[in-house]
Design an enzyme around this catalytic site. Sequence first.
Site, short mmCIF file in Angstrom:
data_model
loop_
_atom_site.label_atom_id
_atom_site.label_comp_id
_atom_site.label_asym_id
_atom_site.label_seq_id
_atom_site.Cartn_x
_atom_site.Cartn_y
_atom_site.Cartn_z
N VAL A 33 34.52 9.35 -23.03
CA VAL A 33 34.60 7.95 -22.60
C VAL A 33 36.00 7.39 -22.85
O VAL A 33 36.54 6.67 -22.03
CB VAL A 33 33.50 7.08 -23.26
CG1 VAL A 33 33.60 5.64 -22.80
CG2 VAL A 33 32.11 7.64 -22.94
N CYS A 34 36.60 7.78 -23.98
CA CYS A 34 37.97 7.32 -24.27
C CYS A 34 38.94 7.84 -23.22
O CYS A 34 39.84 7.12 -22.78
CB CYS A 34 38.39 7.76 -25.67
SG CYS A 34 37.39 7.00 -26.97
N ALA A 35 38.75 9.09 -22.80
CA ALA A 35 39.61 9.67 -21.76
C ALA A 35 39.45 8.88 -20.46
O ALA A 35 40.45 8.54 -19.81
CB ALA A 35 39.26 11.15 -21.55
N MET B 177 41.29 5.51 -20.73
CA MET B 177 42.74 5.60 -20.61
C MET B 177 43.15 5.97 -19.18
O MET B 177 44.13 5.45 -18.66
CB MET B 177 43.32 6.60 -21.61
CG MET B 177 43.15 6.18 -23.07
SD MET B 177 43.83 4.54 -23.45
CE MET B 177 42.34 3.54 -23.53
#
Length: 153
Positions: free
Chosen positions: A46-48, A51
């Site tokens: 999810v962080c990828a 970003m």
Amino acid sequence: MTNEIKIGETIQDFRLRDQKRDEVHLYDFKGKKVLLSFHPLAWTKVCAEQMKSLEENHELFTELNTVAFGISVDSTPSKKAWAKELGIMHIRLLSDFWPHGEVARTHGIFKEKEGVSERANIIIDEDQKVIFFKKYPGHELPDIKEIIEVLKK
């Protein structure tokens, strides 16, 4: 020190290093809107996606007089490798590594037990006043359309 930030207040200044080890001084961006996009950890799905959504909207942010930053507690070398892996060319990924989570802590979004920041977006206006603040469940990708709508106002 760990009070959650409020709409209308002036954001606290900070200096962090990006994935290229360049120092970013928040108050250098007076006159622009700034999106601080906090994510718990690099190298997670999810962080990828969070970003990559910033990177995909880089040109639109520029048109909207906005600078977007991704921020997590990961180290600068980790941020550098992750940016390369994701193909991040324009968005600066800031390391809130040491003192560990200090910027997240200052904004009341540091999770002590896990040692990471919450997933959150903070938008400040050209005078460094907070105009948007939202936390998201860890598994939820922030809605970039909502961010863009705020920036267009």
